[in-house]
Scaffold this motif. Structure first.
Motif, PDB file in Angstrom:
ATOM      1  N   LYS A  35       0.874   6.603   7.680  1.00  0.00           N
ATOM      2  CA  LYS A  35       1.308   5.216   7.837  1.00  0.00           C
ATOM      3  C   LYS A  35       0.739   4.588   9.113  1.00  0.00           C
ATOM      4  CE  LYS A  35       5.410   3.703   6.243  1.00  0.00           C
ATOM      5  NZ  LYS A  35       6.844   3.348   6.144  1.00  0.00           N
TER       6      LYS A  35
ATOM      7  N   LEU B  20       9.826   3.748  -2.503  1.00  0.00           N
ATOM      8  CA  LEU B  20       9.372   3.132  -3.747  1.00  0.00           C
ATOM      9  C   LEU B  20      10.513   2.501  -4.539  1.00  0.00           C
ATOM     10  CD1 LEU B  20       6.634   5.586  -5.094  1.00  0.00           C
ATOM     11  CD2 LEU B  20       6.324   3.191  -4.452  1.00  0.00           C
TER      12      LEU B  20
ATOM     13  N   LEU C 119       0.843  -2.753  -6.046  1.00  0.00           N
ATOM     14  CA  LEU C 119       0.897  -1.555  -5.206  1.00  0.00           C
ATOM     15  C   LEU C 119      -0.439  -0.835  -5.290  1.00  0.00           C
ATOM     16  CD1 LEU C 119       2.775   0.296  -3.448  1.00  0.00           C
ATOM     17  CD2 LEU C 119       3.227   1.586  -5.537  1.00  0.00           C
TER      18      LEU C 119
ATOM     19  N   HIS D 190      -2.849   2.307  -4.221  1.00  0.00           N
ATOM     20  CA  HIS D 190      -2.829   3.685  -3.712  1.00  0.00           C
ATOM     21  C   HIS D 190      -3.960   3.863  -2.697  1.00  0.00           C
ATOM     22  CE1 HIS D 190       0.252   5.369  -6.381  1.00  0.00           C
ATOM     23  NE2 HIS D 190      -0.126   4.388  -7.187  1.00  0.00           N
TER      24      HIS D 190
ATOM     25  N   TYR E 187       0.849  -1.195   0.000  1.00  0.00           N
ATOM     26  CA  TYR E 187       0.000   0.000   0.000  1.00  0.00           C
ATOM     27  C   TYR E 187       0.882   1.241   0.000  1.00  0.00           C
ATOM     28  CZ  TYR E 187      -3.867  -3.120   1.192  1.00  0.00           C
ATOM     29  OH  TYR E 187      -4.810  -4.113   1.177  1.00  0.00           O
ATOM     30  N   HIS E 188       0.576   2.144  -0.931  1.00  0.00           N
ATOM     31  CA  HIS E 188       1.318   3.401  -1.025  1.00  0.00           C
ATOM     32  C   HIS E 188       0.688   4.397  -0.062  1.00  0.00           C
ATOM     33  CE1 HIS E 188       2.399   7.321  -3.072  1.00  0.00           C
ATOM     34  NE2 HIS E 188       3.558   6.758  -2.812  1.00  0.00           N
TER      35      HIS E 188
ATOM     36  N   THR F 146       1.484   8.032   2.636  1.00  0.00           N
ATOM     37  CA  THR F 146       2.374   9.118   3.040  1.00  0.00           C
ATOM     38  C   THR F 146       2.890   8.795   4.442  1.00  0.00           C
ATOM     39  OG1 THR F 146       0.542  10.368   3.975  1.00  0.00           O
ATOM     40  CG2 THR F 146       1.116  10.830   1.672  1.00  0.00           C
TER      41      THR F 146
ATOM     42  N   VAL G  17       4.397   1.392   1.950  1.00  0.00           N
ATOM     43  CA  VAL G  17       5.498   1.978   1.186  1.00  0.00           C
ATOM     44  C   VAL G  17       5.261   3.462   0.951  1.00  0.00           C
ATOM     45  CG1 VAL G  17       6.883   1.781  -0.910  1.00  0.00           C
ATOM     46  CG2 VAL G  17       5.791  -0.263   0.056  1.00  0.00           C
ATOM     47  N   THR G  18       6.228   4.279   1.362  1.00  0.00           N
ATOM     48  CA  THR G  18       6.161   5.719   1.117  1.00  0.00           C
ATOM     49  C   THR G  18       6.889   6.057  -0.181  1.00  0.00           C
ATOM     50  OG1 THR G  18       8.209   6.157   2.324  1.00  0.00           O
ATOM     51  CG2 THR G  18       6.160   6.163   3.599  1.00  0.00           C
ATOM     52  N   ASP G  19       6.795   7.317  -0.612  1.00  0.00           N
ATOM     53  CA  ASP G  19       7.499   7.759  -1.828  1.00  0.00           C
ATOM     54  C   ASP G  19       8.992   7.454  -1.747  1.00  0.00           C
ATOM     55  OD1 ASP G  19       5.377   8.669  -3.334  1.00  0.00           O
ATOM     56  OD2 ASP G  19       5.451  10.706  -2.525  1.00  0.00           O
TER      57      ASP G  19
END
Length: 380
Positions: free
Chosen positions: A231, A353, A369, A371, A224-225, A227, A348-350
């Motif tokens: 989280k 990645l 992944l 969003h 999962y993406h 910020t 997973v954060t930016d």
């Protein structure tokens, strides 16, 4: 090849039979006969390959003789990197020696626990399993002496060097008698291991068991993406929305483990942190409560987690990604065991990645992944 062909006495063969040890693992089959000859051995085998019995059985065989040492002078010394491994090794020795005709006392000593009971229990100890720092403390207190050590084992030597025990190990080696048998086990043959091999081992027999790739085919993976600020709430959302009752959450540090545990608790989710800065008693209790289902979430660091073994764990969550793809596979491999299905989730954060793409490439599997911008995390 059965255990009866390895040169072990009937007493140990009966002990193995009583413990339902059907046949030796490859590392045991290769190492036991060589260690019984008294030669130095370098064993390369991954964690969990059965290597503890590879040195425990020959050591017990040797110490079944009538020889006794002076009080507080141990005959066998096993150095290990962590408290959990020390306890595991001690347990193997105790199980194997339980029905022997001669009492052979094994004791594990490690930091994070009171030193006084360990000092008292050292009386009459034949085989000592120790982390390097605590062993040096006990030596300084004159609670144990190494001048009569006949067999030295360095177990998981690669981890000991990675954890910075090189200086402590050198101090311990200076206190040992020159004439002794040396056994070194490591998961890898790194440059550091080659150096310490040259220092410790004399004309060693090398026993190497090729590691099989850890199977993760039965594990369902998803990422999962999120910020960074979302989280924590998203973790709690996942646990509550999916009604997860037993989930192992991996983080990168002890401080993060404590912070995640606190937030989970404040949001009505029973959790416990599990890391190297906790006392041994606290770690044992947390693991016990987790296995019994009295807490839903165990928040662990990689190092501490090496003592965790739960057969039917349904969920693993990477709150933070590990440094290496191998560690990622090791983490998610805690679920999906014994042909059971399991689910591995990564947040997973930016910033993570690119690293997550490398993990997928090395693993040879693509992970979907998802969003999460549209997920309403109000109240989580």
């Amino acid at each position: 090849m059965p255990f009866s062909k390895l040169g072990l006495s009937e007493h140990l063969q009966k002990a193995l039979l009583a413990l339902s040890y059907a046949k030796p693992y490859p590392i045991q089959e290769a190492a036991i006969p060589v260690i019984l000859t008294g030669k130095d051995v370098l064993g390369i085998a991954k964690t969990g390959s059965g290597k503890t019995a590879s040195f425990a059985l020959p050591m017990l065989e040797r110490f079944m003789d009538s020889k006794t040492t002076s009080n507080r002078h141990v005959r066998g010394l096993i150095l290990v990197p962590t408290r959990e491994l020390a306890q595991q090794v001690e347990e193997v020795f105790k199980k194997l020696s339980d029905s022997l005709p001669k009492r052979i006392k094994t004791l594990a000593v490690f930091g994070g626990a009171s030193i006084n009971p360990q000092m008292i229990n050292l009386q009459g100890t034949d085989i000592l399993v120790a982390t390097p720092g605590r062993l040096l403390d006990l030596i300084a207190s004159k609670a144990v002496y190494l001048s009569e050590v006949e067999m030295l084992v360095l177990d998981e030597a690669d981890k000991m060097l990675n954890l910075g025990f090189k200086e402590e190990m050198q101090k311990i080696l200076q206190l040992l008698p020159a004439k002794r048998q040396n056994i070194l086990f490591s998961a890898t043959l790194s440059a550091d291991i080659k150096n310490i091999k040259d220092i410790i081992l004399h004309d060693p027999e090398v026993v190497e068991i090729e590691a099989e790739e850890e199977s993760i085919d039965q594990i369902s993976q998803i990422a999962y993406h999120v910020t960074p600020e979302r989280k924590g709430p998203f973790l709690r959302y996942l646990i509550k929305q999916n009604n997860m009752q037993q989930v192992l959450v991996f983080v990168s540090s002890a401080q993060r483990a404590d912070a995640v545990e606190e937030k989970l608790f404040l949001n009505g989710i029973k959790a416990a942190a599990f890391h190297g800065q906790k006392s041994q008693g606290a770690r044992n209790e947390a693991l016990k409560q987790f296995k019994l289902g009295k807490i839903r979430v165990l928040v662990a660091t990689d190092l501490a987690s090496r003592g965790i073994d739960i057969p039917f764990l349904p969920y693993v969550i990477n709150y933070e990604l590990p440094r290496s793809p191998k560690d990622y596979v090791h983490r998610i491999g805690r679920t999906g065991r014994a042909d059971e299905s399991g689910e591995a989730i990564s947040l997973v954060t930016d910033e993570e990645l690119h690293h997550f793409k490398i993990i997928q490439k090395k693993m040879g599997k693509r992970v979907t992944l998802v969003h999460t911008e549209e997920v309403n995390l109000h109240g989580f």
